[in-house]
Design a protein around this motif. Structure first.
Motif, short mmCIF file in Angstrom:
data_model
loop_
_atom_site.label_atom_id
_atom_site.label_comp_id
_atom_site.label_asym_id
_atom_site.label_seq_id
_atom_site.Cartn_x
_atom_site.Cartn_y
_atom_site.Cartn_z
N ALA A 121 -26.27 53.36 28.65
CA ALA A 121 -24.84 53.37 28.34
C ALA A 121 -24.61 54.02 26.98
O ALA A 121 -23.66 54.79 26.78
CB ALA A 121 -24.27 51.96 28.36
N ALA A 122 -25.49 53.73 26.02
CA ALA A 122 -25.37 54.34 24.69
C ALA A 122 -25.61 55.85 24.77
O ALA A 122 -24.93 56.64 24.10
CB ALA A 122 -26.38 53.70 23.73
N TRP A 123 -26.57 56.25 25.60
CA TRP A 123 -26.83 57.68 25.80
C TRP A 123 -25.60 58.37 26.40
O TRP A 123 -25.25 59.49 26.00
CB TRP A 123 -28.04 57.85 26.73
N ALA A 124 -24.93 57.72 27.34
CA ALA A 124 -23.72 58.29 27.94
C ALA A 124 -22.63 58.49 26.88
O ALA A 124 -21.94 59.51 26.87
CB ALA A 124 -23.21 57.39 29.06
N CYS A 125 -22.50 57.51 25.98
CA CYS A 125 -21.54 57.65 24.89
C CYS A 125 -21.91 58.83 23.99
O CYS A 125 -21.04 59.59 23.55
CB CYS A 125 -21.49 56.36 24.05
N GLN A 126 -23.19 58.99 23.72
CA GLN A 126 -23.63 60.11 22.89
C GLN A 126 -23.31 61.44 23.56
O GLN A 126 -22.94 62.41 22.87
CB GLN A 126 -25.13 60.01 22.65
N CYS A 127 -23.45 61.51 24.88
CA CYS A 127 -23.15 62.74 25.60
C CYS A 127 -21.70 63.15 25.39
O CYS A 127 -21.41 64.32 25.10
CB CYS A 127 -23.42 62.56 27.09
N LEU B 68 -17.05 65.09 18.49
CA LEU B 68 -16.25 64.05 17.86
C LEU B 68 -16.97 63.48 16.65
O LEU B 68 -18.19 63.38 16.63
CB LEU B 68 -15.98 62.91 18.85
N ASP B 69 -16.20 63.12 15.64
CA ASP B 69 -16.81 62.47 14.48
C ASP B 69 -17.23 61.05 14.82
O ASP B 69 -18.25 60.56 14.34
CB ASP B 69 -15.83 62.47 13.29
N ARG B 70 -16.43 60.38 15.66
CA ARG B 70 -16.76 59.03 16.11
C ARG B 70 -16.33 58.86 17.57
O ARG B 70 -15.31 59.41 17.99
CB ARG B 70 -16.04 57.96 15.27
N PHE B 71 -17.12 58.09 18.29
CA PHE B 71 -16.77 57.79 19.68
C PHE B 71 -17.38 56.43 20.02
O PHE B 71 -18.49 56.11 19.59
CB PHE B 71 -17.32 58.84 20.63
N GLY B 72 -16.62 55.62 20.76
CA GLY B 72 -17.18 54.32 21.09
C GLY B 72 -16.44 53.60 22.20
O GLY B 72 -15.35 54.00 22.62
N LEU B 73 -17.08 52.56 22.67
CA LEU B 73 -16.52 51.64 23.64
C LEU B 73 -16.22 50.34 22.92
O LEU B 73 -17.08 49.79 22.24
CB LEU B 73 -17.51 51.39 24.79
N LEU B 74 -14.98 49.86 23.08
CA LEU B 74 -14.55 48.65 22.39
C LEU B 74 -13.97 47.66 23.38
O LEU B 74 -13.47 48.05 24.43
CB LEU B 74 -13.53 48.98 21.29
N ARG B 75 -14.04 46.39 23.03
CA ARG B 75 -13.54 45.33 23.90
C ARG B 75 -12.34 44.66 23.24
O ARG B 75 -12.40 44.22 22.09
CB ARG B 75 -14.65 44.30 24.15
N SER C 127 -21.20 52.47 19.98
CA SER C 127 -20.57 53.56 19.23
C SER C 127 -21.61 54.57 18.78
O SER C 127 -22.81 54.28 18.71
CB SER C 127 -19.84 53.02 17.99
N CYS C 128 -21.16 55.79 18.52
CA CYS C 128 -21.99 56.83 17.93
C CYS C 128 -21.11 57.63 16.99
O CYS C 128 -19.90 57.74 17.17
CB CYS C 128 -22.62 57.72 19.00
N PHE C 129 -21.73 58.20 15.96
CA PHE C 129 -20.95 58.89 14.93
C PHE C 129 -21.84 59.86 14.17
O PHE C 129 -23.06 59.70 14.11
CB PHE C 129 -20.32 57.88 13.95
N HIS C 130 -21.22 60.89 13.60
CA HIS C 130 -21.95 61.87 12.80
C HIS C 130 -22.36 61.27 11.46
O HIS C 130 -21.68 60.40 10.92
CB HIS C 130 -21.09 63.11 12.55
N GLY D 53 -22.86 45.78 20.55
CA GLY D 53 -23.89 46.76 20.87
C GLY D 53 -24.30 47.55 19.67
O GLY D 53 -23.71 47.49 18.59
N PRO D 54 -25.38 48.36 19.83
CA PRO D 54 -25.91 49.14 18.72
C PRO D 54 -25.03 50.34 18.40
O PRO D 54 -24.32 50.85 19.25
CB PRO D 54 -27.28 49.61 19.26
N SER D 55 -25.10 50.80 17.17
CA SER D 55 -24.44 52.04 16.77
C SER D 55 -25.50 53.11 16.67
O SER D 55 -26.62 52.85 16.24
CB SER D 55 -23.74 51.86 15.42
N PHE D 56 -25.17 54.35 17.04
CA PHE D 56 -26.12 55.42 17.04
C PHE D 56 -25.65 56.53 16.10
O PHE D 56 -24.55 57.04 16.23
CB PHE D 56 -26.31 55.99 18.45
N ARG D 57 -26.50 56.87 15.14
CA ARG D 57 -26.16 57.91 14.18
C ARG D 57 -26.83 59.20 14.60
O ARG D 57 -28.01 59.21 14.96
CB ARG D 57 -26.67 57.50 12.79
N LEU D 58 -26.07 60.29 14.58
CA LEU D 58 -26.62 61.60 14.98
C LEU D 58 -26.93 62.43 13.74
O LEU D 58 -26.27 62.29 12.73
CB LEU D 58 -25.61 62.34 15.86
#
Length: 218
Positions: free
Chosen positions: A30-36, A43-50, A63-66, A213-218
């Motif tokens: 799911a995190a990989w899909a968000c990164q895609c 995008l500078d930031r992208f994420g799934l929120l509840r 979430s993932c972000f630059h 969930g985890p945050s992913f930095r690119l």
């Protein structure tokens, strides 16, 4: 700028990965899909929120972000800080806007977005009809961008697949627990209150799908 064809191609890669992944790998995929999506749209930031309807609070799921860009906060009171956006999302409306062009009634929302340095953003509701709703959010802090309804619709499709996959993992965890309960009637003999208590507890099994969930930095 990504075209509908390019996004559709990306979806054809994401969809089978989400559908076939093992329960133990769900959050990673799911995190990989968000990164895609984040990379596809630069995008500078992208994420799934509840979003909790009852409290108006928004919790981070994935979430993932630059690098150099602040991540999404873990929790935000969406109703208080972004009242106009909150109302729009809960009505089922997808938003893709430039911050400076927000309507006059969204003054509070615009002030918060400008304070955070967000030039443009999108917010896509993934409504479940329950107290817990989900939102896909992306933002650009370096330039103004416009997202068409068609693109937002494709991104929403990816979001629905991600949420469905995370829910499936939760159900996979819950079913063995319920089966175990059904196999223990003799251990509950003489305790007339335990079954009703267990039934009450099982109704809330959906309340925490993945937590923070985890945050992913690119």
């Amino acid at each position: 700028r990504m075209t509908l064809l390019e996004l559709s191609t990306a979806i054809t890669e994401i969809a089978p990965a989400l559908l076939r992944t093992a329960a133990a790998d769900v959050e990673q995929v799911a995190a990989w899909a968000c990164q895609c999506i984040q990379r596809c749209f630069a995008l500078d930031r992208f994420g799934l929120l509840r979003l909790q309807r009852s409290s108006g609070t928004l919790d981070l799921v994935l979430s993932c972000f630059h690098e150099g860009v602040p991540p999404f906060p873990v929790r935000v009171n969406l109703a208080a800080q972004y009242p106009w956006i909150s109302r729009s999302i809960l009505s089922g409306k997808s938003l893709g806007l430039i911050t400076s062009t927000l309507p006059a009634e969204a003054e509070t929302d615009r002030e918060w977005l400008q304070k955070l340095g967000i030039h443009s953003f999108f917010a896509i509701p993934l409504l479940t009809g329950e107290d817990e709703e989900y939102i896909l959010a992306g933002s650009s802090m370096s330039r103004e961008r416009v997202w068409s309804e068609a693109l937002l619709g494709r991104i929403k499709l990816v979001g629905e697949m991600i949420v469905s996959t995370l829910r499936r993992k939760h159900l996979d965890r819950a079913v063995p627990q319920r089966v175990g309960e059904c196999r223990q009637p003799e251990s509950l003999a003489g305790d007339q209150k335990a079954p009703s208590r267990r039934k009450r507890e099982s109704r809330h099994v959906h309340s925490d799908i993945v937590g923070h969930g985890p945050s992913f930095r690119l």
